[in-house]
Motif scaffolding. Structure first.
Motif, PDB file in Angstrom:
ATOM      1  N   SER A   1     -21.831 -21.414 -33.028  1.00  0.00           N
ATOM      2  CA  SER A   1     -20.510 -20.794 -32.935  1.00  0.00           C
ATOM      3  C   SER A   1     -20.493 -19.465 -33.674  1.00  0.00           C
ATOM      4  O   SER A   1     -19.573 -18.678 -33.531  1.00  0.00           O
ATOM      5  CB  SER A   1     -19.437 -21.740 -33.482  1.00  0.00           C
TER       6      SER A   1
ATOM      7  N   LEU B   1     -15.653 -19.989 -31.783  1.00  0.00           N
ATOM      8  CA  LEU B   1     -14.811 -21.075 -32.276  1.00  0.00           C
ATOM      9  C   LEU B   1     -14.199 -21.848 -31.104  1.00  0.00           C
ATOM     10  O   LEU B   1     -14.151 -23.061 -31.099  1.00  0.00           O
ATOM     11  CB  LEU B   1     -13.716 -20.505 -33.183  1.00  0.00           C
ATOM     12  N   ALA B   2     -13.780 -21.094 -30.103  1.00  0.00           N
ATOM     13  CA  ALA B   2     -13.114 -21.746 -28.974  1.00  0.00           C
ATOM     14  C   ALA B   2     -14.060 -22.680 -28.237  1.00  0.00           C
ATOM     15  O   ALA B   2     -13.665 -23.729 -27.767  1.00  0.00           O
ATOM     16  CB  ALA B   2     -12.557 -20.688 -28.023  1.00  0.00           C
ATOM     17  N   TYR B   3     -15.327 -22.284 -28.155  1.00  0.00           N
ATOM     18  CA  TYR B   3     -16.266 -23.073 -27.356  1.00  0.00           C
ATOM     19  C   TYR B   3     -17.100 -24.039 -28.185  1.00  0.00           C
ATOM     20  O   TYR B   3     -17.989 -24.687 -27.670  1.00  0.00           O
ATOM     21  CB  TYR B   3     -17.227 -22.150 -26.604  1.00  0.00           C
ATOM     22  N   LYS B   4     -16.794 -24.104 -29.496  1.00  0.00           N
ATOM     23  CA  LYS B   4     -17.629 -24.907 -30.365  1.00  0.00           C
ATOM     24  C   LYS B   4     -17.804 -26.339 -29.849  1.00  0.00           C
ATOM     25  O   LYS B   4     -18.915 -26.869 -29.814  1.00  0.00           O
ATOM     26  CB  LYS B   4     -16.973 -24.958 -31.734  1.00  0.00           C
ATOM     27  N   ASN B   5     -16.721 -26.945 -29.442  1.00  0.00           N
ATOM     28  CA  ASN B   5     -16.804 -28.334 -28.989  1.00  0.00           C
ATOM     29  C   ASN B   5     -17.466 -28.459 -27.627  1.00  0.00           C
ATOM     30  O   ASN B   5     -17.709 -29.555 -27.158  1.00  0.00           O
ATOM     31  CB  ASN B   5     -15.412 -28.958 -28.955  1.00  0.00           C
ATOM     32  N   ALA B   6     -17.739 -27.324 -26.994  1.00  0.00           N
ATOM     33  CA  ALA B   6     -18.366 -27.385 -25.676  1.00  0.00           C
ATOM     34  C   ALA B   6     -19.884 -27.320 -25.769  1.00  0.00           C
ATOM     35  O   ALA B   6     -20.575 -27.681 -24.825  1.00  0.00           O
ATOM     36  CB  ALA B   6     -17.858 -26.237 -24.805  1.00  0.00           C
TER      37      ALA B   6
ATOM     38  N   LEU C   1     -15.400 -30.338 -21.238  1.00  0.00           N
ATOM     39  CA  LEU C   1     -15.898 -28.972 -21.050  1.00  0.00           C
ATOM     40  C   LEU C   1     -14.889 -28.149 -20.253  1.00  0.00           C
ATOM     41  O   LEU C   1     -14.569 -27.004 -20.614  1.00  0.00           O
ATOM     42  CB  LEU C   1     -17.244 -29.021 -20.323  1.00  0.00           C
TER      43      LEU C   1
ATOM     44  N   ILE D   1     -11.818 -27.469 -22.439  1.00  0.00           N
ATOM     45  CA  ILE D   1     -12.088 -26.474 -23.479  1.00  0.00           C
ATOM     46  C   ILE D   1     -12.189 -25.084 -22.869  1.00  0.00           C
ATOM     47  O   ILE D   1     -11.630 -24.121 -23.390  1.00  0.00           O
ATOM     48  CB  ILE D   1     -13.389 -26.830 -24.233  1.00  0.00           C
TER      49      ILE D   1
ATOM     50  N   ALA E   1     -10.075 -21.907 -23.725  1.00  0.00           N
ATOM     51  CA  ALA E   1     -10.703 -20.772 -24.390  1.00  0.00           C
ATOM     52  C   ALA E   1     -10.469 -19.481 -23.616  1.00  0.00           C
ATOM     53  O   ALA E   1     -10.293 -18.417 -24.208  1.00  0.00           O
ATOM     54  CB  ALA E   1     -12.197 -21.033 -24.549  1.00  0.00           C
TER      55      ALA E   1
ATOM     56  N   VAL F   1      -9.468 -16.415 -32.424  1.00  0.00           N
ATOM     57  CA  VAL F   1      -8.530 -17.307 -31.739  1.00  0.00           C
ATOM     58  C   VAL F   1      -9.185 -18.673 -31.563  1.00  0.00           C
ATOM     59  O   VAL F   1     -10.368 -18.760 -31.258  1.00  0.00           O
ATOM     60  CB  VAL F   1      -8.149 -16.721 -30.374  1.00  0.00           C
ATOM     61  N   ALA F   2      -8.431 -19.717 -31.781  1.00  0.00           N
ATOM     62  CA  ALA F   2      -8.994 -21.063 -31.612  1.00  0.00           C
ATOM     63  C   ALA F   2      -8.000 -21.971 -30.920  1.00  0.00           C
ATOM     64  O   ALA F   2      -6.801 -21.704 -30.901  1.00  0.00           O
ATOM     65  CB  ALA F   2      -9.384 -21.657 -32.951  1.00  0.00           C
ATOM     66  N   GLU F   3      -8.527 -23.030 -30.398  1.00  0.00           N
ATOM     67  CA  GLU F   3      -7.709 -24.005 -29.698  1.00  0.00           C
ATOM     68  C   GLU F   3      -7.126 -24.975 -30.710  1.00  0.00           C
ATOM     69  O   GLU F   3      -7.658 -25.164 -31.802  1.00  0.00           O
ATOM     70  CB  GLU F   3      -8.626 -24.731 -28.707  1.00  0.00           C
TER      71      GLU F   3
ATOM     72  N   GLN G   1     -16.420 -20.065 -39.296  1.00  0.00           N
ATOM     73  CA  GLN G   1     -15.705 -18.793 -39.203  1.00  0.00           C
ATOM     74  C   GLN G   1     -15.214 -18.335 -40.571  1.00  0.00           C
ATOM     75  O   GLN G   1     -15.238 -17.145 -40.892  1.00  0.00           O
ATOM     76  CB  GLN G   1     -14.533 -18.920 -38.234  1.00  0.00           C
TER      77      GLN G   1
END
Lengths: 299, 316, 399, 236
Positions: A258, A268-273, B119, B122, B126, C201-203, C212
């Motif tokens: 990440s 950060l947004a795709y971390k879980n992916a 996936l 997310i 995202a 930006v985060a979910e 981060q």
């Protein structure tokens, strides 16, 4: 460099927590030949049980972790007795389908039950050890340190039991050949119950350990659950060694990936992916995972 | 056979009459119920008939919904064309999943599709610049009217048409192969059935209908968020619908979806506890009545008319 | 065949019962929308619901008819918001108040506009809600731009040079991010140095922000301010993990928890000592002046719940009063009459004298209460109530 | 007509089949015997395409078939049964029969296929069960159904894996008769069985496997007297 080491350390700690969850799932798979789709929810149950033990009864949070493992163990035994045992007594047709649906259904049930019983609010379990430890440029929260050591201890203890004791031998015997084990007098129902109980208890313990770090809520189990699925496929279904290595690998990939793979926002947004992508790649290249031998099917 | 046709005809008649009785909000509930009925029957076709336990149905519906919505918003594609594109997008993704994992057995598909759903969720979150993620994408409505009646009939038409197609497929030799693969993959293979092809076929057809349901939903509801559309608990509710109805019957899936969706509205006073009830119903039905709750009741009555011929009789 | 009929008949019957549930006409129905369960901010929703009930029981009657308050759970999900608004419209609600999440409000205003149902947004800050200029939509909560430009002023006034943020990907979060990008980044602070603003930006479901935050920690110079632009669990986790990593709050770096969740007791339960010296914002603070109306409201609320209300509760409370007064003035529950009354309303509420602007410039000002206040506060001790926290800005109000 | 040459199969480091070679002639009735784990079923699985060989060749009517998918091998005329009977449980007996009939392209009209299925069921004396779910059949009846299902493929080679295990003695005699009858029609058989008496009775030729290697190949009488065979069985 400092930055890299700090990131890698963070990944290691997260990886150890993953290991605790994934080993349980792997153990269950190796003995019962089924994937427990309610695994993440068992993790969540463990977190809530230890939270209530330590806040309502004032029990030391570390002891509460072990108590919650006992409670989740009992829950697992009950689950196995009422819902999974019929798989091995011949009372259920279409074993594969049933095993998938029943564990998934139990997971959904636990989620909703927790939401109704405990409310949707976020809670935090008591700290194991407050404060931070600083070594040079590294600053680590003490909770995370404690949790890492406890996780290592639990994993080592489990490996010892599996490799050195009679129970461990029985577990391995059943996992290799159920019928042969029965011939030498091992009660495979009892071993199933034990394996399932211990497997979910590990998840419960992991949930209890996560409590002070990532906070607890009824939906907290979904992500760890999915990650443990990724890990056991990555490591090879039913391989304990594979689960441990897979966990550490995933922890590092998430932590470093990440930061280094994508621009910070996406990272950060795709971390879980990341885990999921890894899973897809592994399935394409080596479907049996790193240490798995071949596909296992029930029946 | 003839009975089924008459039964289906009466069910459709009841369906057509619904807007005469229902007021706006309950008509909305009815539309949502039909939407779930389509998703549930597509899942039933895949899981119940061809034995592939996928947890990606909601995600594929979501892909259909977002594709269609984004095409209308960004490319100004005509609504009907976008709707079809949405369904096709889900089909293509379904094909890819099929090629990727259908060679595997047991729980792999379930594991992979759960991960895949996450996936998709997310990614849609995202890429919020495009999809508005959790903020909700405002989607143009299918019709300009405020009335829900046209939506209802559209959804009813889609459902009936889709069921007809699925039913035809399942009645044909392909349905026979799907079931043979479900029962014994290896035996089917050595009987000359191209297992991989038919598994993929089942997956693709099911994905198409999931995508179709999703794209219609997008242009009906007007607001999309990945989290509420394809979170794992939502998939759980869908499975509960199919299982309660009876996992090996399209009619059962439809009945299960309608029943659960309406119960969910009646039991609003119970707040979260109603989902506990559905969860409990799901596991208990799986445990004690694998063929669901609704379908066996129907079957029990229907079975009376079949001439009694059991194995015991035959051997005597 | 007969069995299939019976079988369909039973289902049909079950379905029909719902269709015929009726309502009685001799009452005025006021609708409420709020997140009462997860993934919504259920703490705030519960608080708003109680405040609405308090207002209704005070008012008693409108146009000589009893009031029925119907509060719907939106779960923080836009679709649920749409469904809730439709349910209220079908139930014959005269108007609707409430909402906490901007994304949900954004879906709700569409229904309000389509079905001509007056809607007073109590606590959703995204500019877009009023910027669409829908005639049926009003707002009591401040718009993001109204308040966060003032936060930017504060950031510049304390001489910060390096501001970092973690932003939740909602209308609310991204709206604030945009305001900061426009009014902070590359602007000069009080010392004449340029301000650098970096955001990630985060979910909402992310739980580990460590990688981060470590990146922020390794920045040179060290950040002066960490903006935690999240609500709920994420807001707590960011403050907590910022503390755990030794990034903030300390002499070099401060942490600003922007979301409302920082005002609740759960904040302390979850962040513990890392919350000391953390900064947050509130729409109500005793130092803004405690009017008799506030005193009365606070006392009643505390008697009822044992908790200190936040401004979300006050907004919900005032919204019901505003709506009720508008219906009285309109003399009917016809929506256009209510809207006309709302446009002319002056109501002395807990938060001040509420009225709605007719300006369309700036675009978020339409049907917006321009008098909405918000202040920046700082906690100085662990477990402190927000009402005891120190006021940081606007400076003029400091004692 | 079927030739297996230098066949090798490894399972994760364990060699299950080691350089196995044999041929099966037109209309031959070949028996394969050997102790548990000697690789009998693995051999059939390799020929029918369920396993891919690690090494070696399988040729059928002069064409390589190793590496082909199972369904393709079935369509070329090699049918098989399973050690544990594998009928399609939740499908009727007739539906079971129709799967191979419809799966193989250019088989002819569905109506004719159905007639044929009924004829075969009649031959096996289970046509009165045609509308039963296969799971409701007794173990022996399921064996017969499996046999009938193969006949729908019109195979030239029929491989039977333990056709007599768990079967009532009376039914066993029937199965003997059916095999002989079908053999008389010109089909080739490969039969694996633990039931040495049956297989010595039926086979024209026997192959004995031990630990994945062929240790004996000849007419039943010779095999019976072979020392290595006796040793392999006693050592088991």
């Amino acid at each position: 460099m400092d930055f890299f080491v700090a990131q890698a350390l963070n990944g290691l700690i997260i990886g150890l927590l993953y290991a605790l969850i994934a080993i349980g799932l792997s153990l269950i798979f190796s003995v019962l030949k089924l994937v427990n789709f309610a695994h993440g929810e068992c993790c969540m149950m463990g977190a809530f049980v230890s939270y209530y033990f330590s806040t309502l009864f004032g029990i030391n949070p570390l002891i509460a972790v072990f108590l919650s493992m006992v409670v989740v163990f009992l829950l697992g035994v009950a689950m196995q007795y009422f819902f999974l045992r019929p798989l091995y007594t011949g009372a259920v047709e279409r074993k594969d389908e049933y095993a998938i649906l029943i564990t998934f259904g139990l997971g959904i049930f636990f989620q909703n039950l927790a939401m109704s019983l405990f409310g949707p609010w976020t809670k935090k379990s008591q700290d194991f050890l407050s404060g931070v430890t600083s070594i040079g440029f590294l600053t680590v929260d003490n909770n995370r340190l404690v949790v890492s050591f406890v996780a290592i201890a639990i994993v080592l203890a489990l490996l010892l039991i599996i490799n050195k004791t009679f129970v461990g031998k029985a577990l391995r015997a059943v996992s290799q050949d159920r019928d042969a084990a029965a011939i030498v007098g091992i009660n495979s129902h009892r071993i199933n119950m034990l394996a399932f109980g211990v497997g979910v208890a590990l998840a419960g313990g992991a949930g209890a350990l996560i409590g002070p770090i990532f906070l607890i809520s009824p939906m907290m189990g979904i992500l760890p659950g999915i990650k443990s699925f990724v890990i056991i496929v990555l490591g090879g279904m039913g391989s304990i060694k594979g689960a441990i290595i897979g966990s550490l690998l995933l922890g590092e990939i998430e932590s470093l990936g990440s930061i280094y793979l994508l621009d910070p926002t996406r990272g950060l947004a795709y971390k879980n992916a990341f885990g999921v992508l890894l899973l897809a790649i592994v399935l394409l290249v080596k479907p049996t995972g790193l240490f798995g031998e071949r596909h296992v099917r029930m029946e | 056979m003839k009975k089924n046709v008459i039964g289906a005809g009466i069910a459709i008649l009841i369906g057509v009459a619904v807007p005469l009785v229902f007021r706006s909000y309950w008509l909305h509930v009815a539309i949502i119920a039909l939407y779930y009925a389509l998703l549930a029957s597509s899942w039933t076709m895949l899981a119940g008939f061809s034995g592939q336990f996928s947890f990606a149905t909601m995600a594929l519906g979501g892909i259909g919904a977002y594709t269609s919505a984004l095409l209308v918003i960004n490319v100004q594609l005509p609504m009907w064309l976008a709707l079809i594109c949405g369904a096709l997008a889900a089909t293509v993704v379904g094909l890819l999943i099929g090629v990727l994992v259908l060679r595997m057995r047991g729980p792999y598909l379930a594991l992979f599709t759960i991960a895949f759903s996450e996936l998709v969720r997310i990614t849609l979150n995202a890429e919020y610049q495009l999809t508005r993620g959790d903020m909700g994408l405002t989607v143009p409505h299918l019709y300009t009217t405020v009335s829900k009646t046209p939506y209802y009939y559209t959804m009813l038409g889609l459902l009936v048409g889709s069921l007809l197609v699925m039913w035809t497929v399942l009645r044909s030799r392909y349905g026979l192969f799907f079931r043979a693969i479900r029962e014994q993959e290896e035996a089917a293979a050595v009987m000359g059935v191209n297992v991989v092809r038919y598994k993929i076929m089942a997956f693709v057809i099911s994905s198409f209908f999931a995508g179709l349901a999703g794209s219609f939903f997008a242009h009906y509801i007007g607001t999309l968020t990945p989290n509420s559309m394809m979170e794992i608990p939502r998939m759980g509710l869908l499975i509960a619908m199919s299982v309660i109805g009876g996992i090996e019957s399209l009619a059962g899936a439809v009945a299960g979806a309608v029943l659960v969706e309406f119960l969910q509205e009646y039991l609003r006073a119970l707040e979260m506890w109603r989902f506990v009830i559905f969860g409990l119903a799901l596991v208990l039905i799986l445990r004690f009545s694998q063929n669901g709750l609704i379908y066996p009741i129907y079957q029990r009555f229907a079975a009376r008319r079949v001439e009694p011929r059991t194995v015991a009789d035959a051997e005597a | 065949m007969k069995t299939f009929l019976t079988f369909m008949g039973v289902i049909g019957l079950v379905v029909c019962i719902g269709g015929s549930l009726g309502w009685s006409q001799d009452q005025v129905i006021l609708g409420g929308v709020a997140p009462l369960s997860a993934p919504g901010a259920a703490e705030s929703g519960a608080e708003m619901k109680i405040a609405m009930e308090m207002a209704v029981s005070e008012i008693g009657q409108i146009l000589g008819k009893p009031i029925k308050l119907q509060v719907e759970d939106t779960r923080g999900l836009p679709e649920e918001g749409t469904a809730a608004m439709n349910r209220l419209a079908d139930a014959g609600a005269a108007g609707v108040v409430g909402e906490f999440h901007s994304a949900v409000a954004n879906a709700e205003i569409e229904v309000a506009n389509q079905r001509k149902l007056p809607l007073i947004i109590a606590e959703a800050w995204a500019d877009v809600i009023t910027a669409k200029h829908y005639p049926y939509v009003f707002r009591i909560a401040p718009a993001n731009s109204l308040f966060y430009t003032k936060v930017s002023d504060w950031v510049k006034a304390i001489g910060a040079q390096n501001v970092v943020a973690i932003v939740e990907n909602t209308d609310w979060g991204l709206g604030i991010d945009t305001v900061f990008k426009e009014t902070l980044h590359d602007q000069k602070n009080i010392d004449g140095d340029p301000v650098q603003y970096t955001s990630i930006v985060a979910e909402r479901t992310v739980t580990d922000f460590t990688p981060q935050l470590l990146r922020y920690k390794s920045m040179s110079p060290r950040p002066d301010l960490v903006m935690d632009i999240f609500t709920g669990t994420g807001e707590y986790l960011i403050v907590k993990q910022t503390g755990e990593l030794g990034l903030a709050p300390n002499r070099e770096t401060l942490v600003f928890a922007v979301g409302t969740s920082a005002l609740y007791p759960e904040y302390w339960e979850t962040v513990g000592k890392y919350g000391v010296f953390s900064i947050t914002k509130t729409g109500y603070h005793p130092l803004l002046g405690v009017t008799p109306a506030i005193k009365k409201f606070n006392a009643e609320f505390e008697a009822k719940t044992g908790k200190t209300p936040t401004f979300a509760a006050m907004e919900a409370y005032d919204s019901i009063h505003v709506l009720a007064q508008a219906i009285e003035q309109a003399g009917s529950t016809a929506s256009d009459a209510i809207v006309a009354a709302l446009e002319k309303i002056k109501y002395d509420g807990v938060l001040g004298t509420i009225y709605f602007s007719a300006d369309k410039k700036p675009d978020y000002m339409y049907h917006q209460w321009p008098g909405a206040k918000a202040v920046i506060i700082q906690y100085t001790a662990e477990g402190q109530k927000y009402t005891d926290a120190e006021l940081l800005w606007p400076a003029a109000l400091m004692p | 007509m079927l030739e297996v040459a230098e066949l090798v199969k490894d399972f994760g480091g364990v060699r299950a089949i080691n350089k196995l070679s044999f041929t099966v002639g037109e209309n031959e009735l070949l028996g394969i015997i050997g102790p548990n784990g000697s690789g009998k079923t693995t051999t059939i699985n390799l020929i029918s395409g369920l396993f891919k060989p690690t090494n070696g060749r399988i040729t059928f009517r002069g064409k390589r078939i190793d590496g082909l998918p199972s369904y393709e091998i079935a369509r070329r005329g090699i049918g098989r049964t399973f050690q544990v009977t594998q009928v399609f449980h939740r499908m009727s007996v007739l539906e079971n029969m129709m799967v191979p009939a419809l799966a193989v392209p250019h088989k002819g009209e569905e109506k004719d296929q159905k007639k044929k299925a009924l004829r075969i069921l009649g031959f096996l004396k289970i046509d009165h069960l045609r509308n039963e779910f296969a799971r409701n059949l007794s173990g022996g009846q399921q064996k017969l159904l499996e046999l009938g299902r193969i006949l729908m493929l019109d195979p030239d080679v029929i491989m039977l894996d333990e056709p007599f295990s768990g079967v009532h003695p009376k039914l066993k005699m029937n199965i003997h008769e059916y095999i002989k009858e079908m053999h008389a029609e010109g089909r080739t058989f490969i039969i694996i069985s633990h039931d040495l008496q049956s297989i010595f009775n039926l086979s024209q030729r026997l192959i004995v496997l031990n630990e994945g290697t062929k240790i004996c190949d000849g007419v039943p009488q010779d095999v019976k007297d072979d020392d290595r065979v006796v040793e392999a069985y006693l050592g088991d």
